[in-house]
Design a protein around this motif. Structure first.
Motif, PDB file in Angstrom:
ATOM      1  N   ARG A  38     -60.463  16.875 -10.078  1.00 49.15           N
ATOM      2  CA  ARG A  38     -61.486  17.626 -10.829  1.00 49.15           C
ATOM      3  C   ARG A  38     -60.846  18.568 -11.840  1.00 49.15           C
ATOM      4  O   ARG A  38     -61.257  18.628 -12.995  1.00 49.15           O
ATOM      5  CB  ARG A  38     -62.389  18.421  -9.893  1.00 49.15           C
ATOM      6  N   ALA A  39     -59.848  19.319 -11.407  1.00 52.39           N
ATOM      7  CA  ALA A  39     -59.172  20.242 -12.324  1.00 52.39           C
ATOM      8  C   ALA A  39     -58.491  19.465 -13.446  1.00 52.39           C
ATOM      9  O   ALA A  39     -58.547  19.864 -14.613  1.00 52.39           O
ATOM     10  CB  ALA A  39     -58.160  21.097 -11.566  1.00 52.39           C
ATOM     11  N   TYR A  40     -57.882  18.350 -13.083  1.00 54.47           N
ATOM     12  CA  TYR A  40     -57.228  17.515 -14.092  1.00 54.47           C
ATOM     13  C   TYR A  40     -58.269  16.994 -15.102  1.00 54.47           C
ATOM     14  O   TYR A  40     -58.009  16.952 -16.302  1.00 54.47           O
ATOM     15  CB  TYR A  40     -56.486  16.346 -13.442  1.00 54.47           C
ATOM     16  N   SER A  41     -59.445  16.628 -14.629  1.00 56.95           N
ATOM     17  CA  SER A  41     -60.512  16.141 -15.516  1.00 56.95           C
ATOM     18  C   SER A  41     -60.949  17.219 -16.499  1.00 56.95           C
ATOM     19  O   SER A  41     -61.202  16.943 -17.669  1.00 56.95           O
ATOM     20  CB  SER A  41     -61.720  15.671 -14.703  1.00 56.95           C
ATOM     21  N   VAL A  42     -61.037  18.457 -16.024  1.00 55.70           N
ATOM     22  CA  VAL A  42     -61.394  19.571 -16.909  1.00 55.70           C
ATOM     23  C   VAL A  42     -60.297  19.757 -17.955  1.00 55.70           C
ATOM     24  O   VAL A  42     -60.579  19.925 -19.147  1.00 55.70           O
ATOM     25  CB  VAL A  42     -61.640  20.870 -16.113  1.00 55.70           C
ATOM     26  N   LEU A  43     -59.038  19.715 -17.516  1.00 59.05           N
ATOM     27  CA  LEU A  43     -57.914  19.834 -18.450  1.00 59.05           C
ATOM     28  C   LEU A  43     -57.962  18.718 -19.488  1.00 59.05           C
ATOM     29  O   LEU A  43     -57.803  18.965 -20.690  1.00 59.05           O
ATOM     30  CB  LEU A  43     -56.588  19.814 -17.681  1.00 59.05           C
ATOM     31  N   ALA A  97     -56.562  23.857 -24.184  1.00 60.56           N
ATOM     32  CA  ALA A  97     -55.307  23.720 -23.435  1.00 60.56           C
ATOM     33  C   ALA A  97     -54.210  24.531 -24.113  1.00 60.56           C
ATOM     34  O   ALA A  97     -54.156  24.643 -25.335  1.00 60.56           O
ATOM     35  CB  ALA A  97     -54.900  22.253 -23.369  1.00 60.56           C
ATOM     36  N   THR A  98     -53.345  25.086 -23.303  1.00 60.91           N
ATOM     37  CA  THR A  98     -52.154  25.774 -23.791  1.00 60.91           C
ATOM     38  C   THR A  98     -51.027  24.736 -23.906  1.00 60.91           C
ATOM     39  O   THR A  98     -51.191  23.573 -23.515  1.00 60.91           O
ATOM     40  CB  THR A  98     -51.725  26.867 -22.799  1.00 60.91           C
ATOM     41  N   ALA A  99     -49.883  25.173 -24.404  1.00 56.96           N
ATOM     42  CA  ALA A  99     -48.716  24.278 -24.468  1.00 56.96           C
ATOM     43  C   ALA A  99     -48.351  23.787 -23.063  1.00 56.96           C
ATOM     44  O   ALA A  99     -48.058  22.601 -22.863  1.00 56.96           O
ATOM     45  CB  ALA A  99     -47.538  24.979 -25.127  1.00 56.96           C
ATOM     46  N   ALA A 100     -48.404  24.689 -22.087  1.00 53.37           N
ATOM     47  CA  ALA A 100     -48.123  24.299 -20.698  1.00 53.37           C
ATOM     48  C   ALA A 100     -49.167  23.309 -20.193  1.00 53.37           C
ATOM     49  O   ALA A 100     -48.850  22.389 -19.428  1.00 53.37           O
ATOM     50  CB  ALA A 100     -48.078  25.527 -19.798  1.00 53.37           C
ATOM     51  N   GLY A 101     -50.415  23.483 -20.629  1.00 53.81           N
ATOM     52  CA  GLY A 101     -51.474  22.555 -20.250  1.00 53.81           C
ATOM     53  C   GLY A 101     -51.250  21.169 -20.823  1.00 53.81           C
ATOM     54  O   GLY A 101     -51.490  20.157 -20.148  1.00 53.81           O
ATOM     55  N   LEU A 102     -50.791  21.110 -22.062  1.00 54.08           N
ATOM     56  CA  LEU A 102     -50.485  19.813 -22.677  1.00 54.08           C
ATOM     57  C   LEU A 102     -49.357  19.108 -21.926  1.00 54.08           C
ATOM     58  O   LEU A 102     -49.420  17.894 -21.694  1.00 54.08           O
ATOM     59  CB  LEU A 102     -50.119  19.996 -24.146  1.00 54.08           C
ATOM     60  N   GLU A 103     -48.341  19.867 -21.522  1.00 52.58           N
ATOM     61  CA  GLU A 103     -47.235  19.291 -20.749  1.00 52.58           C
ATOM     62  C   GLU A 103     -47.720  18.795 -19.392  1.00 52.58           C
ATOM     63  O   GLU A 103     -47.378  17.690 -18.968  1.00 52.58           O
ATOM     64  CB  GLU A 103     -46.142  20.335 -20.525  1.00 52.58           C
ATOM     65  N   ALA A 104     -48.492  19.614 -18.701  1.00 49.26           N
ATOM     66  CA  ALA A 104     -49.003  19.237 -17.386  1.00 49.26           C
ATOM     67  C   ALA A 104     -49.885  18.001 -17.496  1.00 49.26           C
ATOM     68  O   ALA A 104     -49.827  17.106 -16.639  1.00 49.26           O
ATOM     69  CB  ALA A 104     -49.784  20.394 -16.758  1.00 49.26           C
ATOM     70  N   TYR A 105     -50.687  17.943 -18.540  1.00 52.77           N
ATOM     71  CA  TYR A 105     -51.545  16.780 -18.755  1.00 52.77           C
ATOM     72  C   TYR A 105     -50.718  15.515 -18.920  1.00 52.77           C
ATOM     73  O   TYR A 105     -51.029  14.477 -18.329  1.00 52.77           O
ATOM     74  CB  TYR A 105     -52.439  17.003 -19.977  1.00 52.77           C
ATOM     75  N   ALA A 106     -49.663  15.578 -19.711  1.00 57.12           N
ATOM     76  CA  ALA A 106     -48.819  14.401 -19.949  1.00 57.12           C
ATOM     77  C   ALA A 106     -48.181  13.910 -18.651  1.00 57.12           C
ATOM     78  O   ALA A 106     -48.178  12.703 -18.368  1.00 57.12           O
ATOM     79  CB  ALA A 106     -47.747  14.720 -20.995  1.00 57.12           C
ATOM     80  N   VAL A 107     -47.672  14.836 -17.852  1.00 58.46           N
ATOM     81  CA  VAL A 107     -47.066  14.460 -16.570  1.00 58.46           C
ATOM     82  C   VAL A 107     -48.133  13.880 -15.637  1.00 58.46           C
ATOM     83  O   VAL A 107     -47.940  12.822 -15.024  1.00 58.46           O
ATOM     84  CB  VAL A 107     -46.376  15.675 -15.916  1.00 58.46           C
ATOM     85  N   GLY A 108     -49.267  14.571 -15.531  1.00 57.83           N
ATOM     86  CA  GLY A 108     -50.349  14.116 -14.667  1.00 57.83           C
ATOM     87  C   GLY A 108     -50.885  12.762 -15.078  1.00 57.83           C
ATOM     88  O   GLY A 108     -51.178  11.913 -14.225  1.00 57.83           O
ATOM     89  N   ARG A 109     -51.000  12.549 -16.367  1.00 57.78           N
ATOM     90  CA  ARG A 109     -51.531  11.264 -16.849  1.00 57.78           C
ATOM     91  C   ARG A 109     -50.648  10.105 -16.425  1.00 57.78           C
ATOM     92  O   ARG A 109     -51.131   9.066 -15.974  1.00 57.78           O
ATOM     93  CB  ARG A 109     -51.710  11.283 -18.358  1.00 57.78           C
ATOM     94  N   LEU A 110     -49.340  10.272 -16.554  1.00 53.26           N
ATOM     95  CA  LEU A 110     -48.414   9.212 -16.118  1.00 53.26           C
ATOM     96  C   LEU A 110     -48.550   8.943 -14.629  1.00 53.26           C
ATOM     97  O   LEU A 110     -48.586   7.786 -14.195  1.00 53.26           O
ATOM     98  CB  LEU A 110     -46.974   9.586 -16.457  1.00 53.26           C
ATOM     99  N   ARG A 111     -48.644  10.006 -13.844  1.00 55.96           N
ATOM    100  CA  ARG A 111     -48.792   9.852 -12.394  1.00 55.96           C
ATOM    101  C   ARG A 111     -50.102   9.142 -12.042  1.00 55.96           C
ATOM    102  O   ARG A 111     -50.137   8.253 -11.191  1.00 55.96           O
ATOM    103  CB  ARG A 111     -48.741  11.213 -11.698  1.00 55.96           C
ATOM    104  N   ILE A 112     -51.170   9.552 -12.705  1.00 58.23           N
ATOM    105  CA  ILE A 112     -52.474   8.945 -12.414  1.00 58.23           C
ATOM    106  C   ILE A 112     -52.504   7.490 -12.865  1.00 58.23           C
ATOM    107  O   ILE A 112     -53.034   6.624 -12.161  1.00 58.23           O
ATOM    108  CB  ILE A 112     -53.612   9.775 -13.036  1.00 58.23           C
ATOM    109  N   GLU A 113     -51.935   7.194 -14.033  1.00 55.94           N
ATOM    110  CA  GLU A 113     -51.889   5.799 -14.501  1.00 55.94           C
ATOM    111  C   GLU A 113     -51.162   4.929 -13.484  1.00 55.94           C
ATOM    112  O   GLU A 113     -51.607   3.812 -13.182  1.00 55.94           O
ATOM    113  CB  GLU A 113     -51.209   5.712 -15.861  1.00 55.94           C
ATOM    114  N   ASP A 114     -50.046   5.421 -12.939  1.00 50.42           N
ATOM    115  CA  ASP A 114     -49.317   4.663 -11.916  1.00 50.42           C
ATOM    116  C   ASP A 114     -50.176   4.435 -10.681  1.00 50.42           C
ATOM    117  O   ASP A 114     -50.174   3.351 -10.102  1.00 50.42           O
ATOM    118  CB  ASP A 114     -48.020   5.376 -11.522  1.00 50.42           C
TER     119      ASP A 114
END
Length: 150
Positions: A38-43, A97-114
């Motif tokens: 849910r938090a990731y979806s908001v991000l 999103a902040t710069a840290a949010g953009l980074e977290a999103y990129a990492v999370g997206r790869l994990r979720i795609e896997d």
């Protein structure tokens, strides 16, 4: 009836996808491990939605506005989003999103795609594309009229 209810199938598929996403996020490094689906979806919506308001997010994600406030508060406490005044409407706050949010999103997206690769392993590439396109057709009209549909 000889077929399962499509609503039930969608609910079970969504639950499995959410569970897989939560597991993938928990295994991620850093602040990403503190996120859930849910938090990731908001991000994600804050990044892709061009500064949506909390009300916009509630409509898009079909969550109660109080849930969105709590999720945005949590993301803000982690330094992943910030609320910004909308210069066109000073009563409105945009979630960005902040710069840290953009980074977290990129990492999370790869994990979720896997994790989705594992979840959808029985579908060939053409079936995955078809599923994506069908889900997109179901979800997009809901987002366009997010505030007016039940």
């Amino acid at each position: 009836m000889d077929r399962e209810n499509i609503g039930l199938l969608l609910a079970v598929a969504a639950a499995r996808g959410t569970s897989a996403a939560n597991h993938a996020l928990r295994a991620a490094p850093g602040v990403v491990a503190a996120l859930d689906a849910r938090a990731y979806s908001v991000l994600e919506q804050a990044i892709l939605g061009d500064g949506p308001s909390q009300r916009d997010l509630a409509g898009q994600l079909r969550l109660d506005p109080s849930q969105i406030v709590a999720l945005v508060d949590g993301l803000q406490d982690k330094g992943l989003v910030e609320r910004r005044r909308d210069p066109a409407d000073r009563r409105r706050y945009a979630v960005a999103a902040t710069a840290a949010g953009l980074e977290a999103y990129a990492v999370g997206r790869l994990r979720i795609e896997d994790s989705l690769d594992d979840l959808l392993a029985d579908l060939d590439p053409a079936e995955r594309t078809t599923l994506h396109n069908l889900l997109h057709r179901i979800v997009r009209p809901a987002q366009v009229g997010a505030g007016t549909r039940e």
